[in-house]
Design an enzyme around this catalytic site. Sequence first.
Site, short mmCIF file in Angstrom:
data_model
loop_
_atom_site.label_atom_id
_atom_site.label_comp_id
_atom_site.label_asym_id
_atom_site.label_seq_id
_atom_site.Cartn_x
_atom_site.Cartn_y
_atom_site.Cartn_z
N HIS A 12 0.78 -1.13 -0.13
CA HIS A 12 0.02 0.06 0.00
C HIS A 12 0.82 1.20 0.10
O HIS A 12 0.65 2.23 0.57
CB HIS A 12 -0.87 -0.14 1.20
CG HIS A 12 -0.60 -0.15 2.56
ND1 HIS A 12 -0.89 -0.91 3.46
CD2 HIS A 12 0.79 0.25 2.98
CE1 HIS A 12 -0.25 -0.66 4.46
NE2 HIS A 12 0.70 -0.04 4.50
N HIS A 59 -1.31 4.73 9.67
CA HIS A 59 0.17 5.41 9.86
C HIS A 59 0.12 6.75 10.50
O HIS A 59 0.17 7.78 10.03
CB HIS A 59 0.71 5.65 8.33
CG HIS A 59 0.74 4.35 7.59
ND1 HIS A 59 -0.26 3.72 6.97
CD2 HIS A 59 1.80 3.40 7.40
CE1 HIS A 59 -0.01 2.49 6.40
NE2 HIS A 59 1.27 2.53 6.47
N HIS A 193 10.98 -3.89 3.11
CA HIS A 193 11.24 -2.14 2.99
C HIS A 193 11.63 -1.67 4.18
O HIS A 193 11.26 -2.22 5.29
CB HIS A 193 10.34 -1.42 2.42
CG HIS A 193 8.86 -1.26 3.16
ND1 HIS A 193 7.92 -2.30 3.39
CD2 HIS A 193 8.25 -0.33 3.56
CE1 HIS A 193 7.06 -1.95 4.12
NE2 HIS A 193 6.94 -0.58 4.01
N GLU A 240 4.94 -5.36 8.47
CA GLU A 240 3.43 -5.21 7.84
C GLU A 240 3.00 -6.73 7.37
O GLU A 240 1.74 -6.63 7.21
CB GLU A 240 3.35 -4.27 6.82
CG GLU A 240 3.74 -2.71 7.16
CD GLU A 240 3.58 -1.78 6.30
OE1 GLU A 240 3.55 -0.74 6.58
OE2 GLU A 240 3.63 -2.06 5.09
FE LIG Z 1 2.15 0.73 5.74
#
Ligand SMILES: [Fe+2]
Length: 282
Positions: A12, A59, A193, A240
Amino acid sequence: MARIFAGVATSHVPAVGAAIDNKRTDEPYWQPLFKGYEASKRWIAAAKPDVVILVYNDHASAFSLELIPTFALGCATEFPPADEGWGPRPVPTVQGYPELAWHLAQSLILDEFDITIVNKMEVDHGLTVPMSLMFGEPAAWPVKVIPLAVNVVQYPPPTGNRCFQLGKAIRRAVESFDQDLEVVIFGTGGMSHQLQGPRAGLINKDFDARFLDRLVSDPLALSRMPHVEYLREAGSEGVEMVMWLIMRGALDDRVKEIHRFYHVPASNTAVGHVILENWPPE
Ligand SMILES: [Fe+2]
């Protein structure tokens, strides 16, 4: 009876939303990424789900370090796009499904998953980018959406096993709802990431490929992978991906892989995407 017939996993990445909103999807940098979702848009347009249960993480938009629910279920009638610092994304307000959401809350809590009930919430790129990738840019989203926000930002996030088991409980909850509804569940975030520190920019294609393989064919073993392995192999934000296990837990043990796509780079993140249908596909 309502039923979950398919699952979608996708990254996302916020920059993907910005590329869509700023009409940059045809640029050489972005074009290969969006091409990977063309088949996905066709698939979901044909599948026509009534409801999407969308597993994502907030977030610091709806929540902050003042309040950190591990699992937060959106029971409101609508969820406006959040302002993440540059104005809300120009996407439709998400329409919820309070009747089903409250049924899920009741079923999950009585099933011993102590989720947080949220009656007012704005949704950020974690939810809206997957919607854009799957549904394009309609004037109104063609499905109702039940957001399920998972804490993967502040340690400790839930374990992969807890997420996998929650997926199974979500399936039981959906199947005990007495209206005929076709439901798709999304698991979002990842893939590898890391946004900060000496390893910022880390991408691990081998790990990501293995993760996708195991997600499809051996999710039980994958659900036992400890957090430290996500962090070491997929970077600090790679954790995540535990959210993908909620999606996978809600499907049959055996699934058919309809579509898989993997692309690097998108901003500083590896983008992964898979569509799974219960076996046999109908
Ligand atoms: Fe995220």
